[in-house]
Enzyme design. Structure first.
Site, short mmCIF file in Angstrom:
data_model
loop_
_atom_site.label_atom_id
_atom_site.label_comp_id
_atom_site.label_asym_id
_atom_site.label_seq_id
_atom_site.Cartn_x
_atom_site.Cartn_y
_atom_site.Cartn_z
CG ASP A 32 -1.70 1.24 1.43
OD1 ASP A 32 -2.33 1.69 0.45
OD2 ASP A 32 -1.67 1.80 2.54
CG ASP A 34 -2.04 7.65 1.03
OD1 ASP A 34 -1.04 8.32 0.74
OD2 ASP A 34 -3.13 7.78 0.44
CG ASP A 43 -6.10 11.70 -0.89
OD1 ASP A 43 -5.45 12.01 -1.91
OD2 ASP A 43 -6.85 10.71 -0.84
CG ASP A 123 -8.80 4.69 -2.84
OD1 ASP A 123 -8.91 5.16 -3.99
OD2 ASP A 123 -9.75 4.65 -2.03
CG ASP A 203 -2.40 2.01 6.36
OD1 ASP A 203 -3.22 2.81 6.84
OD2 ASP A 203 -2.09 2.03 5.16
#
Length: 268
Positions: A32, A34, A43, A123, A203
């Site tokens: 992943d 972030d 973001d 994402d 996470d």
């Protein structure tokens, strides 16, 4: 055969050579982004370029659960209206700090590319991820990056789209990482590459979903105390035996490094 090196605690780096393993042996390592590779939600990081580093309350109230991608489209449009340009976003992404121990893990993996095929499923957005990874000198490690498409339009506004559509009830409308991972494994199998094991470092709640597709020989590395870890613990409590992957929680990516190191050592 070269001697496999043993790492203890934070001393996880090869100082010479690579760890020996059978020729052609390869594992899939999934990251992943972030709060996994980087220590922030990227973001949230872009708010540094907003006026007073905050958003209008009226904009914040447009957020709806499961529709974060659409919310960020509104946020980026607002930032464009405020005159925020590509260089401003790039500077923010390049300064996001890596998570504890992550630089050491990435440098270790750079020496082990014969053993690991590495992909990233996030994402966030492609532009931000590419900026951050290039700044960290780690972009070339990843065979493929799956993230939401992003670009700058003729006005110079940063635009964002959804990655795909899906029918998974667990995941946000724009991305199901379970779907991405299973399709990638099927695609690689068709190309003649089958992985002995899959390792997943994440996470968030959306990292829990793909980890449920993993087998007992695979390993999930959830960040301690974060949603992925909490959801795994909840499933193990309420549905014993349902969650198949071995679970190795981490505070520092050095713990991931040491585990992977030990896996290669056992192959010697």
């Amino acid at each position: 055969m070269k001697r496999c090196f043993e790492g203890v605690g934070l001393r996880c780096f090869l100082k010479n050579g690579t760890v020996a393993a059978p020729q052609g042996q390869k594992y899939l390592l999934v990251f992943d982004f972030d709060e996994t590779i980087v220590n922030e939600n990227s973001d949230d990081s872009v708010l540094q370029v907003a006026p007073d580093k905050t958003l209008p309350e009226s904009l914040r109230q447009t957020f709806q659960e499961g529709s974060y991608n659409k919310y960020m489209q509104h946020v980026l449009r607002y930032l464009g209206d405020q005159g925020v340009k590509m260089a401003d976003f790039k500077a923010v992404y390049e300064k996001i700090p890596l998570s504890p121990g992550m630089r050491d893990l990435l440098q270790y993996l750079a020496k082990q590319q014969a053993h690991f095929e590495i992909i990233l499923i996030s994402d966030a957005n492609m532009f931000g991820i590419e900026c951050a990874l290039k700044a960290a000198g780690a972009y070339s490690l990843f065979r493929k990056i799956f993230s939401n498409p992003s670009s700058f339009d003729k006005r110079g506004y940063f635009t964002l789209g959804p990655y795909h559509s899906h029918s998974c009830p667990r995941c946000p409308a724009n991305m199901c990482k379970h779907k991405i991972l299973t399709e990638y494994l099927a695609e690689r199998a068709q190309e003649g590459t089958r992985f002995e094991r899959v390792f997943y470092v994440g996470d968030g709640a959306n990292d829990f979903c793909p980890s449920t597709a993993m087998k007992s020989s695979d390993v999930a590395f959830p960040r301690k105390g974060y949603p992925m870890h909490q959801l795994i613990l909840e499933m193990e409590k309420t549905q014993p035996g349902t969650y198949q992957a071995t679970v190795v929680p981490w505070d520092s990516a050095a713990e991931v490094c040491c585990y992977l190191q030990d896996v290669l050592k056992q192959k010697c």
